[in-house]
Each structure stands twice: as structure tokens, then as C-alpha cells.
Design a protein around this motif. Structure first.
Motif, PDB file in Angstrom:
ATOM      1  N   UNK A 143       0.837  -1.193   0.000  1.00  8.40           N
ATOM      2  CA  UNK A 143       0.000   0.000   0.000  1.00  8.40           C
ATOM      3  C   UNK A 143       0.870   1.241   0.000  1.00  8.40           C
ATOM      4  N   UNK A 144       0.361   2.339  -0.533  1.00  7.63           N
ATOM      5  CA  UNK A 144       1.117   3.598  -0.438  1.00  7.63           C
ATOM      6  C   UNK A 144       1.066   4.119   1.004  1.00  7.63           C
ATOM      7  N   UNK A 145       1.985   4.995   1.377  1.00  6.05           N
ATOM      8  CA  UNK A 145       1.964   5.568   2.727  1.00  6.05           C
ATOM      9  C   UNK A 145       0.667   6.330   2.990  1.00  6.05           C
ATOM     10  N   UNK A 146       0.203   6.295   4.210  1.00  6.98           N
ATOM     11  CA  UNK A 146      -0.976   7.050   4.610  1.00  6.98           C
ATOM     12  C   UNK A 146      -0.581   8.510   4.787  1.00  6.98           C
ATOM     13  N   UNK A 147      -1.358   9.402   4.207  1.00  8.18           N
ATOM     14  CA  UNK A 147      -1.088  10.829   4.360  1.00  8.18           C
ATOM     15  C   UNK A 147      -1.791  11.349   5.615  1.00  8.18           C
ATOM     16  N   UNK A 148      -1.350  12.488   6.092  1.00 10.67           N
ATOM     17  CA  UNK A 148      -2.010  13.111   7.246  1.00 10.67           C
ATOM     18  C   UNK A 148      -3.472  13.406   6.925  1.00 10.67           C
TER      19      UNK A 148
END
Length: 86
Positions: free
Chosen positions: A10-15
Motif C-alpha cells: 500500500x502507499x503511505x498514509x497521508x495526514x
């Protein structure tokens, strides 16, 4: 979620994503006991659910923090929610 996502592609979770997930309509119950109470009561107004299930051990949260979260749910959150929804 970013750490777990690396393992699963998965891509990194953004704020921004995190804030959306912890908002009243999001899926995460994160915050102070008061914030969790407000979210449970908000969702109860929408869904009229009678049960609340939480998974606390996703990721790498240390055991003592998991136990503290369980304690807060039992001593701070549940009594208020029970009183409010009868």
C-alpha cells in the motif's frame, strides 16, 4: 498503517487520509476518551447499533499501550456511552 502498508504494497498514509479516517464519519476510533465517546454516540445516532467492536492490536502498538486503551474503554468510554444510549 504506513508500516503495515509497506509489507502489503500500500502507499503511505497521508495526514489528510488519517484525519479523514479519524473524523466522525471515518473508520478509526483514535483520540481522547471524550473524542471516542462523541464518535460512538454520533455513529449510534446514524446506525442505532447496540454493539461496538474494536480491534486494538493492528500494527506495532506496544502491549502496555494496548492494555491502557482497553482500560480507558472500560472505565471512561463504556460507562458514558451506556448512560447516554440507555
Amino acid at each position: 498503517m504506513t508500516r503495515i502498508g509497506r509489507e502489503r504494497g500500500w502507499p503511505p498514509t497521508t495526514r489528510q487520509q488519517f484525519e479523514a479516517l479519524r473524523s466522525p464519519r471515518g473508520s478509526l476510533f483514535v483520540g481522547t476518551p471524550e473524542e471516542v465517546i462523541e464518535k460512538i454516540l454520533f455513529q449510534h445516532e446514524l446506525f442505532r447499533h447496540q454493539r461496538f467492536m474494536a480491534q486494538l492490536t493492528v500494527g506495532t502498538m506496544p502491549h502496555h499501550k494496548v492494555m491502557h486503551a482497553i482500560e480507558l474503554l472500560g472505565t471512561k468510554v463504556a460507562p458514558v456511552v451506556r448512560r447516554e444510549i440507555g
